[in-house]
Motif scaffolding. Sequence first.
Motif, PDB file in Angstrom:
ATOM      1  N   ARG A   1     110.335  -5.856   0.913  1.00  0.00           N
ATOM      2  CA  ARG A   1     111.801  -5.770   1.040  1.00  0.00           C
ATOM      3  C   ARG A   1     112.330  -6.361   2.342  1.00  0.00           C
ATOM      4  O   ARG A   1     113.445  -6.861   2.372  1.00  0.00           O
ATOM      5  N   ILE A   2     111.555  -6.311   3.411  1.00  0.00           N
ATOM      6  CA  ILE A   2     112.119  -6.696   4.702  1.00  0.00           C
ATOM      7  C   ILE A   2     111.611  -8.022   5.236  1.00  0.00           C
ATOM      8  O   ILE A   2     112.030  -8.455   6.308  1.00  0.00           O
ATOM      9  N   ASN A   3     110.710  -8.663   4.523  1.00  0.00           N
ATOM     10  CA  ASN A   3     110.146  -9.914   5.018  1.00  0.00           C
ATOM     11  C   ASN A   3     110.361 -11.076   4.059  1.00  0.00           C
ATOM     12  O   ASN A   3     110.386 -10.878   2.834  1.00  0.00           O
ATOM     13  N   ALA A   4     110.464 -12.266   4.645  1.00  0.00           N
ATOM     14  CA  ALA A   4     110.342 -13.452   3.805  1.00  0.00           C
ATOM     15  C   ALA A   4     108.916 -13.508   3.293  1.00  0.00           C
ATOM     16  O   ALA A   4     107.970 -13.126   3.987  1.00  0.00           O
TER      17      ALA A   4
ATOM     18  N   GLY B   1      98.195 -24.227   3.794  1.00  0.00           N
ATOM     19  CA  GLY B   1      99.554 -24.552   4.211  1.00  0.00           C
ATOM     20  C   GLY B   1     100.588 -23.908   3.308  1.00  0.00           C
ATOM     21  O   GLY B   1     100.313 -23.585   2.153  1.00  0.00           O
ATOM     22  N   LEU B   2     101.779 -23.737   3.847  1.00  0.00           N
ATOM     23  CA  LEU B   2     102.889 -23.118   3.131  1.00  0.00           C
ATOM     24  C   LEU B   2     103.500 -24.137   2.174  1.00  0.00           C
ATOM     25  O   LEU B   2     103.811 -25.257   2.568  1.00  0.00           O
ATOM     26  N   VAL B   3     103.692 -23.728   0.920  1.00  0.00           N
ATOM     27  CA  VAL B   3     104.343 -24.634  -0.038  1.00  0.00           C
ATOM     28  C   VAL B   3     105.741 -24.159  -0.417  1.00  0.00           C
ATOM     29  O   VAL B   3     106.585 -24.970  -0.786  1.00  0.00           O
ATOM     30  N   ALA B   4     105.988 -22.854  -0.335  1.00  0.00           N
ATOM     31  CA  ALA B   4     107.315 -22.348  -0.683  1.00  0.00           C
ATOM     32  C   ALA B   4     107.503 -20.993  -0.011  1.00  0.00           C
ATOM     33  O   ALA B   4     106.539 -20.243   0.149  1.00  0.00           O
ATOM     34  N   ARG B   5     108.737 -20.691   0.348  1.00  0.00           N
ATOM     35  CA  ARG B   5     109.055 -19.391   0.926  1.00  0.00           C
ATOM     36  C   ARG B   5     110.366 -18.917   0.346  1.00  0.00           C
ATOM     37  O   ARG B   5     111.208 -19.718  -0.100  1.00  0.00           O
ATOM     38  N   ILE B   6     110.550 -17.584   0.372  1.00  0.00           N
ATOM     39  CA  ILE B   6     111.796 -17.009  -0.125  1.00  0.00           C
ATOM     40  C   ILE B   6     112.195 -15.887   0.815  1.00  0.00           C
ATOM     41  O   ILE B   6     111.378 -15.043   1.198  1.00  0.00           O
ATOM     42  N   THR B   7     113.464 -15.868   1.190  1.00  0.00           N
ATOM     43  CA  THR B   7     113.982 -14.849   2.095  1.00  0.00           C
ATOM     44  C   THR B   7     114.225 -13.546   1.336  1.00  0.00           C
ATOM     45  O   THR B   7     114.250 -13.537   0.098  1.00  0.00           O
ATOM     46  N   PRO B   8     114.427 -12.443   2.051  1.00  0.00           N
ATOM     47  CA  PRO B   8     114.699 -11.178   1.354  1.00  0.00           C
ATOM     48  C   PRO B   8     115.923 -11.257   0.435  1.00  0.00           C
ATOM     49  O   PRO B   8     115.974 -10.549  -0.580  1.00  0.00           O
TER      50      PRO B   8
ATOM     51  N   VAL C   1     106.591 -11.485  -6.179  1.00  0.00           N
ATOM     52  CA  VAL C   1     107.120 -12.821  -5.945  1.00  0.00           C
ATOM     53  C   VAL C   1     106.398 -13.773  -6.887  1.00  0.00           C
ATOM     54  O   VAL C   1     105.196 -13.630  -7.137  1.00  0.00           O
ATOM     55  N   TYR C   2     107.135 -14.718  -7.439  1.00  0.00           N
ATOM     56  CA  TYR C   2     106.614 -15.645  -8.427  1.00  0.00           C
ATOM     57  C   TYR C   2     106.671 -17.078  -7.897  1.00  0.00           C
ATOM     58  O   TYR C   2     107.503 -17.408  -7.048  1.00  0.00           O
ATOM     59  N   LEU C   3     105.821 -17.912  -8.445  1.00  0.00           N
ATOM     60  CA  LEU C   3     105.904 -19.341  -8.187  1.00  0.00           C
ATOM     61  C   LEU C   3     105.761 -20.054  -9.532  1.00  0.00           C
ATOM     62  O   LEU C   3     104.678 -20.063 -10.115  1.00  0.00           O
ATOM     63  N   LYS C   4     106.869 -20.596 -10.018  1.00  0.00           N
ATOM     64  CA  LYS C   4     106.834 -21.375 -11.254  1.00  0.00           C
ATOM     65  C   LYS C   4     106.560 -22.818 -10.877  1.00  0.00           C
ATOM     66  O   LYS C   4     107.296 -23.425 -10.088  1.00  0.00           O
ATOM     67  N   MET C   5     105.510 -23.376 -11.456  1.00  0.00           N
ATOM     68  CA  MET C   5     105.073 -24.726 -11.129  1.00  0.00           C
ATOM     69  C   MET C   5     105.172 -25.592 -12.366  1.00  0.00           C
ATOM     70  O   MET C   5     104.486 -25.336 -13.362  1.00  0.00           O
TER      71      MET C   5
ATOM     72  N   ASP D   1      97.857 -30.976  -6.790  1.00  0.00           N
ATOM     73  CA  ASP D   1      98.231 -29.566  -6.661  1.00  0.00           C
ATOM     74  C   ASP D   1      97.022 -28.645  -6.810  1.00  0.00           C
ATOM     75  O   ASP D   1      97.154 -27.427  -6.628  1.00  0.00           O
ATOM     76  N   THR D   2      95.877 -29.189  -7.142  1.00  0.00           N
ATOM     77  CA  THR D   2      94.673 -28.383  -7.285  1.00  0.00           C
ATOM     78  C   THR D   2      94.327 -27.709  -5.962  1.00  0.00           C
ATOM     79  O   THR D   2      94.180 -28.373  -4.934  1.00  0.00           O
ATOM     80  N   ALA D   3      94.220 -26.384  -5.997  1.00  0.00           N
ATOM     81  CA  ALA D   3      93.981 -25.605  -4.779  1.00  0.00           C
ATOM     82  C   ALA D   3      93.861 -24.139  -5.150  1.00  0.00           C
ATOM     83  O   ALA D   3      94.157 -23.750  -6.282  1.00  0.00           O
ATOM     84  N   VAL D   4      93.451 -23.335  -4.175  1.00  0.00           N
ATOM     85  CA  VAL D   4      93.578 -21.885  -4.297  1.00  0.00           C
ATOM     86  C   VAL D   4      94.938 -21.519  -3.708  1.00  0.00           C
ATOM     87  O   VAL D   4      95.265 -21.929  -2.591  1.00  0.00           O
ATOM     88  N   TYR D   5      95.714 -20.765  -4.459  1.00  0.00           N
ATOM     89  CA  TYR D   5      97.049 -20.370  -4.042  1.00  0.00           C
ATOM     90  C   TYR D   5      97.039 -18.914  -3.587  1.00  0.00           C
ATOM     91  O   TYR D   5      96.489 -18.043  -4.272  1.00  0.00           O
ATOM     92  N   TYR D   6      97.677 -18.677  -2.458  1.00  0.00           N
ATOM     93  CA  TYR D   6      97.749 -17.351  -1.859  1.00  0.00           C
ATOM     94  C   TYR D   6      99.210 -17.001  -1.585  1.00  0.00           C
ATOM     95  O   TYR D   6     100.046 -17.872  -1.377  1.00  0.00           O
ATOM     96  N   CYS D   7      99.492 -15.697  -1.531  1.00  0.00           N
ATOM     97  CA  CYS D   7     100.800 -15.300  -1.029  1.00  0.00           C
ATOM     98  C   CYS D   7     100.614 -14.407   0.189  1.00  0.00           C
ATOM     99  O   CYS D   7      99.572 -13.781   0.384  1.00  0.00           O
ATOM    100  N   ASN D   8     101.634 -14.378   1.010  1.00  0.00           N
ATOM    101  CA  ASN D   8     101.638 -13.581   2.229  1.00  0.00           C
ATOM    102  C   ASN D   8     103.070 -13.574   2.716  1.00  0.00           C
ATOM    103  O   ASN D   8     103.947 -14.257   2.175  1.00  0.00           O
ATOM    104  N   ALA D   9     103.327 -12.796   3.739  1.00  0.00           N
ATOM    105  CA  ALA D   9     104.630 -12.884   4.382  1.00  0.00           C
ATOM    106  C   ALA D   9     104.739 -14.246   5.070  1.00  0.00           C
ATOM    107  O   ALA D   9     103.754 -14.968   5.235  1.00  0.00           O
ATOM    108  N   ASP D  10     105.950 -14.601   5.453  1.00  0.00           N
ATOM    109  CA  ASP D  10     106.156 -15.819   6.233  1.00  0.00           C
ATOM    110  C   ASP D  10     106.939 -15.467   7.491  1.00  0.00           C
ATOM    111  O   ASP D  10     108.117 -15.115   7.383  1.00  0.00           O
ATOM    112  N   PRO D  11     106.325 -15.569   8.674  1.00  0.00           N
ATOM    113  CA  PRO D  11     104.945 -15.991   8.923  1.00  0.00           C
ATOM    114  C   PRO D  11     103.944 -14.948   8.438  1.00  0.00           C
ATOM    115  O   PRO D  11     104.287 -13.770   8.336  1.00  0.00           O
ATOM    116  N   PRO D  12     102.722 -15.384   8.129  1.00  0.00           N
ATOM    117  CA  PRO D  12     101.746 -14.464   7.539  1.00  0.00           C
ATOM    118  C   PRO D  12     101.200 -13.462   8.542  1.00  0.00           C
ATOM    119  O   PRO D  12     100.854 -13.830   9.665  1.00  0.00           O
TER     120      PRO D  12
END
Length: 114
Positions: A30-33, A46-53, A78-82, A89-100
């Motif tokens: 709730r409180i982090n991007a 590397g970061l590919v997309a971020r979303i604010t609260p 949080v979702y990522l529609k690709m 785009d082949t990679a392992v995808y991770y999510c975390n806060a931004d900054p992590p």
Amino acid sequence: QVQVVESGGGLVQPGGSLRLSCVTSGTIFRINAMGWYRQAPGKQRGLVARITPDGRGNYADSVKGRFTISRDNAKNTVYLKMNGLEPEDTAVYYCNADPPFMSWGQGTQVTVSS
């Protein structure tokens, strides 16, 4: 220890689509991007997309116009529609806060290949 759980990856042909999902704790969410990151073999994560609260998204140039990040605050998800996936785009995808600052999860493998 705050955890994230990513899911939704898989093998897809070039031009195909996938939707990734990431669930984490409510307070963090709730409180982090939040961000989606990716790491290809032999490359740095590397970061590919971020979303604010409040739901504003930003994208790396390499995915702009093809990827869409969104969030469901009720589900702490949080979702990522690709769309228009490319072999690059082949990679392992991770999510975390931004900054992590959370521990990294296992990630979800996305493989784009014919």
